[in-house]
Write a protein that holds these residues in place. Sequence first.
Motif, PDB file in Angstrom:
ATOM      1  N   VAL A 136       8.060   6.039   9.133  1.00 38.99           N
ATOM      2  CA  VAL A 136       9.513   6.109   8.982  1.00 38.99           C
ATOM      3  C   VAL A 136       9.829   6.506   7.551  1.00 38.99           C
ATOM      4  O   VAL A 136       9.333   5.896   6.598  1.00 38.99           O
ATOM      5  CB  VAL A 136      10.173   4.762   9.331  1.00 38.99           C
ATOM      6  N   ASN A 137      10.652   7.538   7.405  1.00 41.40           N
ATOM      7  CA  ASN A 137      11.061   8.033   6.096  1.00 41.40           C
ATOM      8  C   ASN A 137      12.521   7.671   5.847  1.00 41.40           C
ATOM      9  O   ASN A 137      13.375   7.902   6.701  1.00 41.40           O
ATOM     10  CB  ASN A 137      10.887   9.554   6.037  1.00 41.40           C
TER      11      ASN A 137
ATOM     12  N   LYS B  73       9.928  12.943  -0.717  1.00 39.05           N
ATOM     13  CA  LYS B  73       9.222  13.971  -1.484  1.00 39.05           C
ATOM     14  C   LYS B  73       7.709  13.800  -1.344  1.00 39.05           C
ATOM     15  O   LYS B  73       6.971  14.786  -1.189  1.00 39.05           O
ATOM     16  CB  LYS B  73       9.631  13.898  -2.946  1.00 39.05           C
ATOM     17  N   ALA B  74       7.247  12.541  -1.373  1.00 37.50           N
ATOM     18  CA  ALA B  74       5.817  12.275  -1.252  1.00 37.50           C
ATOM     19  C   ALA B  74       5.280  12.721   0.107  1.00 37.50           C
ATOM     20  O   ALA B  74       4.161  13.242   0.205  1.00 37.50           O
ATOM     21  CB  ALA B  74       5.549  10.785  -1.452  1.00 37.50           C
ATOM     22  N   LEU B  75       6.079  12.553   1.156  1.00 36.85           N
ATOM     23  CA  LEU B  75       5.644  12.968   2.490  1.00 36.85           C
ATOM     24  C   LEU B  75       5.488  14.482   2.574  1.00 36.85           C
ATOM     25  O   LEU B  75       4.536  14.995   3.175  1.00 36.85           O
ATOM     26  CB  LEU B  75       6.648  12.480   3.542  1.00 36.85           C
ATOM     27  N   VAL B  76       6.426  15.214   1.986  1.00 35.86           N
ATOM     28  CA  VAL B  76       6.343  16.679   1.997  1.00 35.86           C
ATOM     29  C   VAL B  76       5.148  17.149   1.168  1.00 35.86           C
ATOM     30  O   VAL B  76       4.424  18.077   1.558  1.00 35.86           O
ATOM     31  CB  VAL B  76       7.651  17.297   1.471  1.00 35.86           C
ATOM     32  N   GLU B  77       4.924  16.504   0.026  1.00 32.25           N
ATOM     33  CA  GLU B  77       3.784  16.883  -0.815  1.00 32.25           C
ATOM     34  C   GLU B  77       2.459  16.652  -0.096  1.00 32.25           C
ATOM     35  O   GLU B  77       1.515  17.426  -0.242  1.00 32.25           O
ATOM     36  CB  GLU B  77       3.825  16.096  -2.127  1.00 32.25           C
ATOM     37  N   LYS B  78       2.389  15.587   0.686  1.00 30.67           N
ATOM     38  CA  LYS B  78       1.138  15.262   1.368  1.00 30.67           C
ATOM     39  C   LYS B  78       1.003  15.994   2.703  1.00 30.67           C
ATOM     40  O   LYS B  78      -0.105  16.362   3.100  1.00 30.67           O
ATOM     41  CB  LYS B  78       1.049  13.758   1.597  1.00 30.67           C
ATOM     42  N   GLY B  79       2.107  16.212   3.401  1.00 27.42           N
ATOM     43  CA  GLY B  79       2.045  16.824   4.721  1.00 27.42           C
ATOM     44  C   GLY B  79       2.312  18.309   4.763  1.00 27.42           C
ATOM     45  O   GLY B  79       2.045  18.959   5.774  1.00 27.42           O
ATOM     46  N   GLY B  80       2.865  18.868   3.663  1.00 34.24           N
ATOM     47  CA  GLY B  80       3.107  20.301   3.630  1.00 34.24           C
ATOM     48  C   GLY B  80       4.579  20.671   3.776  1.00 34.24           C
ATOM     49  O   GLY B  80       5.406  19.886   4.263  1.00 34.24           O
ATOM     50  N   ARG B  81       4.900  21.887   3.358  1.00 30.27           N
ATOM     51  CA  ARG B  81       6.291  22.373   3.374  1.00 30.27           C
ATOM     52  C   ARG B  81       6.850  22.521   4.772  1.00 30.27           C
ATOM     53  O   ARG B  81       8.060  22.581   4.954  1.00 30.27           O
ATOM     54  CB  ARG B  81       6.354  23.736   2.670  1.00 30.27           C
TER      55      ARG B  81
ATOM     56  N   MET C 222      -0.671  15.515   7.726  1.00 32.16           N
ATOM     57  CA  MET C 222      -0.985  14.085   7.629  1.00 32.16           C
ATOM     58  C   MET C 222      -1.620  13.583   8.919  1.00 32.16           C
ATOM     59  O   MET C 222      -1.518  14.215   9.977  1.00 32.16           O
ATOM     60  CB  MET C 222       0.273  13.284   7.300  1.00 32.16           C
ATOM     61  N   SER C 223      -2.250  12.434   8.832  1.00 35.75           N
ATOM     62  CA  SER C 223      -2.999  11.918   9.977  1.00 35.75           C
ATOM     63  C   SER C 223      -2.104  11.337  11.061  1.00 35.75           C
ATOM     64  O   SER C 223      -2.528  11.213  12.209  1.00 35.75           O
ATOM     65  CB  SER C 223      -3.995  10.850   9.521  1.00 35.75           C
ATOM     66  N   CYS C 224      -0.878  10.960  10.724  1.00 29.91           N
ATOM     67  CA  CYS C 224       0.028  10.433  11.749  1.00 29.91           C
ATOM     68  C   CYS C 224       0.545  11.579  12.621  1.00 29.91           C
ATOM     69  O   CYS C 224       0.387  12.757  12.299  1.00 29.91           O
ATOM     70  CB  CYS C 224       1.190   9.682  11.105  1.00 29.91           C
ATOM     71  N   SER C 225       1.172  11.217  13.737  1.00 25.77           N
ATOM     72  CA  SER C 225       1.652  12.234  14.680  1.00 25.77           C
ATOM     73  C   SER C 225       3.075  12.673  14.391  1.00 25.77           C
ATOM     74  O   SER C 225       3.430  13.838  14.592  1.00 25.77           O
ATOM     75  CB  SER C 225       1.575  11.685  16.117  1.00 25.77           C
TER      76      SER C 225
ATOM     77  N   SER D 101       0.847  -1.202   0.000  1.00 24.23           N
ATOM     78  CA  SER D 101       0.000   0.000   0.000  1.00 24.23           C
ATOM     79  C   SER D 101       0.870   1.236   0.000  1.00 24.23           C
ATOM     80  O   SER D 101       2.096   1.169   0.196  1.00 24.23           O
ATOM     81  CB  SER D 101      -0.897  -0.009   1.245  1.00 24.23           C
ATOM     82  N   ASP D 102       0.231   2.369  -0.224  1.00 18.93           N
ATOM     83  CA  ASP D 102       0.882   3.659  -0.005  1.00 18.93           C
ATOM     84  C   ASP D 102       1.052   3.828   1.502  1.00 18.93           C
ATOM     85  O   ASP D 102       0.075   3.817   2.254  1.00 18.93           O
ATOM     86  CB  ASP D 102       0.005   4.772  -0.582  1.00 18.93           C
ATOM     87  N   ILE D 103       2.279   3.985   1.945  1.00 14.22           N
ATOM     88  CA  ILE D 103       2.559   4.030   3.383  1.00 14.22           C
ATOM     89  C   ILE D 103       1.852   5.196   4.068  1.00 14.22           C
ATOM     90  O   ILE D 103       1.505   5.119   5.256  1.00 14.22           O
ATOM     91  CB  ILE D 103       4.087   4.089   3.637  1.00 14.22           C
ATOM     92  N   THR D 104       1.591   6.278   3.321  1.00 17.01           N
ATOM     93  CA  THR D 104       0.952   7.454   3.929  1.00 17.01           C
ATOM     94  C   THR D 104      -0.516   7.223   4.226  1.00 17.01           C
ATOM     95  O   THR D 104      -1.144   8.029   4.915  1.00 17.01           O
ATOM     96  CB  THR D 104       1.089   8.686   3.026  1.00 17.01           C
ATOM     97  N   ASP D 105      -1.104   6.143   3.697  1.00 15.14           N
ATOM     98  CA  ASP D 105      -2.509   5.844   3.960  1.00 15.14           C
ATOM     99  C   ASP D 105      -2.713   4.989   5.208  1.00 15.14           C
ATOM    100  O   ASP D 105      -3.851   4.792   5.641  1.00 15.14           O
ATOM    101  CB  ASP D 105      -3.131   5.101   2.764  1.00 15.14           C
TER     102      ASP D 105
END
Length: 529
Positions: A338-339, A353-361, A390-393, A327-331
């Motif tokens: 862990v990145n 890059k995907a984490l920044v795009e989904k969670g913000g700058r 993102m939904s994680c902490s 799966s997509d780990i961000t889901d």
Amino acid sequence: MEVLKSLTVSDAGENPRSQLSHRSSKLDPSEVKHSSNKETFTIEDLNKPFGKDIPNPFNLIERNIPKGRRELLRSEWVKNMASLRFQTWGLKGYWRVDDDKVEMFGRSSEETEQCMHLLKETVLERTLKLRKGSEFIVESDKWQLITGNLKKKYPDQVQFEVKHEDREVVIYSTCTIILKDSCDAIRIFLRDNEMKMIKLCYDEPVITFITKNKSKLKKIRNCLSQYCLEISLVDNTKLLLKGIGYGVGQALKMVHALASKYDAKLTEENRFDSDNEEEDDVERFSDEEKADSDIAVQMYLDVGSTDAVLRALCFPGDDRLIYVVASDITDLPVEALVNAADKTLKHNGGLAKALVEKGGRSIQEECTFHVQRSGNVQVGQVYCSDAGTMSCSVIIHAVGPKWTDGKSNEEEKLFECITNCLKSASRLKLGSVAFPAISAGSYKFPIRDATLVIVKAVKEFLLQEPRCSIRDIYLCDKALSTADVFTMALKDSFDNEDIVVSDAKQITKTSEHVKSESERYDVRQLLFI
């Protein structure tokens, strides 16, 4: 409506002025009246503690104040603290709390605005996200108990508000330490009561066999009743297991053990439970029936609009679970991701890059600031940043080793990296962590070796730290082939009876299963009530 005196200052950094509604004209004292205990107060009465020096006050109104914040502004603790801090700042102003607004009175327009700014900083807040399917828990008696206990522990210093539409819990407090303690307690409560859903797909004869064995299913439900377990049939082709945390995993193991008893050679009358069948002992059923069988199953984990392929589920002990997910780990429904990062924490490609795009700058900005202040993150070490939107902490940025020749302690460094990730999550009292195949991408670490080191590090940590907060560990990659290698690593490290594996031959190449109409709209048949 209640009148509160003076102002306060606290640690919040929010600029409140953008939402202020200001009336700069003088206010006639006769316009301001408040009735409490059958007495009427005017502005002059309110000024008595400081003298009648605001005969014609300015007023400032802020509307749509959240209920939890209003309750704290009415508390005796805030009143007493406000009086002291008000005098420290040399300001004179008085406020009153109405149903949905706060009104401030001061000697001048500027001072009144300063007072409102300081008042907003008095109450701190933090927001926790509710996972899908877990909204019910904030309506339960358990929720009332834990919030009631925290209010008794910190009288007049903490409040809670549930925003159902946004699936959020907002915690308000007057003190950073109390806010942190309350957030930790609520986070653990939500984690321990989080609902999970797993779908099991068998061949039609096996589904029929399972659903007709109602007495066995009832035993499973009764055995796991503390986990609010439901077993349902969806589209007459899938079993849906829904319940709290570990209980769903244990139910999966027991249902698969039941499926393993299917024998196509049995006659119809001997295959199912009879009405007069004497019930076996539940404990004997759960312990002796092994999930290791030739019965093929496909497993899917509910992660929202899609179902991620659950390639394997491992039971390492101490009520913990290890998931292998394509799966997509961000889901994934986890508290920490862990990145796979580089030393400079520049998130320019891949998962980073995907984490920044989904969670913000803000994620990149925080990491850049850390490197500027403390230097590069060394191989094997980690840095924990906020997860943005993102939904994680937390995001744990882990710097894995590059593969050279296999003789430069690459495996030891990767083992150290995984261990440090788990230590960080445990130190932060997090309950779930998701790992990608660190170092197996652009760092050229052989995928088979990398996954085996990751699994060994996880197993060793859980053995060494049996009382840590981590309950769920996800080993994740979008590619089914990588998930298969993670599964092989689990088989190399744990006993077969501790692992349930999906049938790889029957799973399509896509790592996600789009939900049917029945699944999306929760049209399902409970097998028992």
